[in-house]
Design a protein around this motif. Structure first.
Motif, mmCIF file in Angstrom:
data_model
loop_
_atom_site.group_PDB
_atom_site.id
_atom_site.type_symbol
_atom_site.label_atom_id
_atom_site.label_comp_id
_atom_site.label_asym_id
_atom_site.label_seq_id
_atom_site.Cartn_x
_atom_site.Cartn_y
_atom_site.Cartn_z
ATOM 1 N N HIS A 105 0.836 -1.206 0.000
ATOM 2 C CA HIS A 105 0.000 0.000 0.000
ATOM 3 C C HIS A 105 0.872 1.258 0.000
ATOM 4 N N SER A 106 1.926 1.235 0.809
ATOM 5 C CA SER A 106 2.863 2.361 0.849
ATOM 6 C C SER A 106 3.969 2.078 -0.167
ATOM 7 N N ASP B 218 -6.412 3.016 4.752
ATOM 8 C CA ASP B 218 -6.449 4.482 4.814
ATOM 9 C C ASP B 218 -5.704 5.021 3.592
ATOM 10 N N GLU B 219 -6.436 5.671 2.704
ATOM 11 C CA GLU B 219 -5.852 6.159 1.457
ATOM 12 C C GLU B 219 -4.759 7.212 1.673
ATOM 13 N N SER B 220 -4.721 7.831 2.843
ATOM 14 C CA SER B 220 -3.677 8.836 3.084
ATOM 15 C C SER B 220 -2.283 8.197 3.147
ATOM 16 N N TYR B 221 -2.221 6.868 3.315
ATOM 17 C CA TYR B 221 -0.934 6.173 3.346
ATOM 18 C C TYR B 221 -0.595 5.498 2.019
ATOM 19 N N LYS B 222 -1.439 5.681 1.004
ATOM 20 C CA LYS B 222 -1.184 5.094 -0.315
ATOM 21 C C LYS B 222 0.122 5.667 -0.867
ATOM 22 N N PHE C 230 -0.765 2.866 11.009
ATOM 23 C CA PHE C 230 -0.865 3.310 9.620
ATOM 24 C C PHE C 230 -1.671 2.273 8.819
ATOM 25 N N ARG D 165 7.247 9.354 12.299
ATOM 26 C CA ARG D 165 6.046 9.497 13.131
ATOM 27 C C ARG D 165 6.038 8.489 14.276
ATOM 28 N N ALA E 266 2.880 5.949 0.532
ATOM 29 C CA ALA E 266 3.588 6.753 1.542
ATOM 30 C C ALA E 266 5.067 6.396 1.595
#
Length: 164
Positions: A34-35, A65-69, A61, A79, A71
């Motif tokens: 994903h990341s 969660d698309e914010s970690y696509k 993470f 973090r 990443a």
């Protein structure tokens, strides 16, 4: 003092860059995830989170969660380090092993150690990255994927780590 251990594995696929410890490694395949699928950094994150009893990389993470696509895993590591620091833990050292039949990683190890030490805010002398093959055996030996293991020692900041 607390010890955490981490592990990660990803499948090798065409059309992706191979990122290990934040270093782009020349290879005809990269890791699927994903990341950026940086197995080394993911194992280090899990070791830190485990030592600090903060769960695991999937909890902090989540891959839904698309914010970690796509990443950058070094940013995720930063973090995780900040969160451990926020609750009072200091990273003492990190020891890790990448398991990959190919490519040869010797020329990339120092860059990985520099990246991890910089992001975690610890001297490079306290970060170790090793690479091993599996002599052609198993998932990694047949070049279907790469795995990584990491161990992290943290302190609660009371100064008891001064014997190191």
């Amino acid at each position: 003092m607390r010890i955490g251990q981490g592990y990660d594995v990803h499948r090798l696929v065409e059309g992706r860059k191979l990122i290990l410890g934040g270093v782009e490694v020349a290879n005809d395949k990269g890791l699927l995830g994903h990341s950026d699928a940086d197995v080394l950094t993911h194992a280090v994150i899990d070791a830190i989170l485990g030592a600090a009893k903060l769960g695991n990389i999937g909890k902090m993470f989540p891959d839904d969660d698309e914010s970690y696509k796509n990443a950058n895993s070094l940013e995720l590591l930063q973090r995780a380090c900040r969160e451990a620091d926020r609750i009072g833990y200091k990273i003492i050292n990190i020891d890790s092993t990448i398991v990959a039949q190919k490519p040869k990683l010797i020329d990339y190890i120092e860059g990985m150690e520099i990246n991890i030490s910089s992001v975690c805010g610890i001297p490079i002398q306290r970060v170790s990255v090793k690479a091993k093959t599996e002599e052609g055996l198993g998932f990694t030996g047949s070049q279907r994927g790469i795995s990584a293991y990491a161990v992290c020692l943290i302190s609660d900041g009371t100064g008891r780590e001064n014997w190191i």
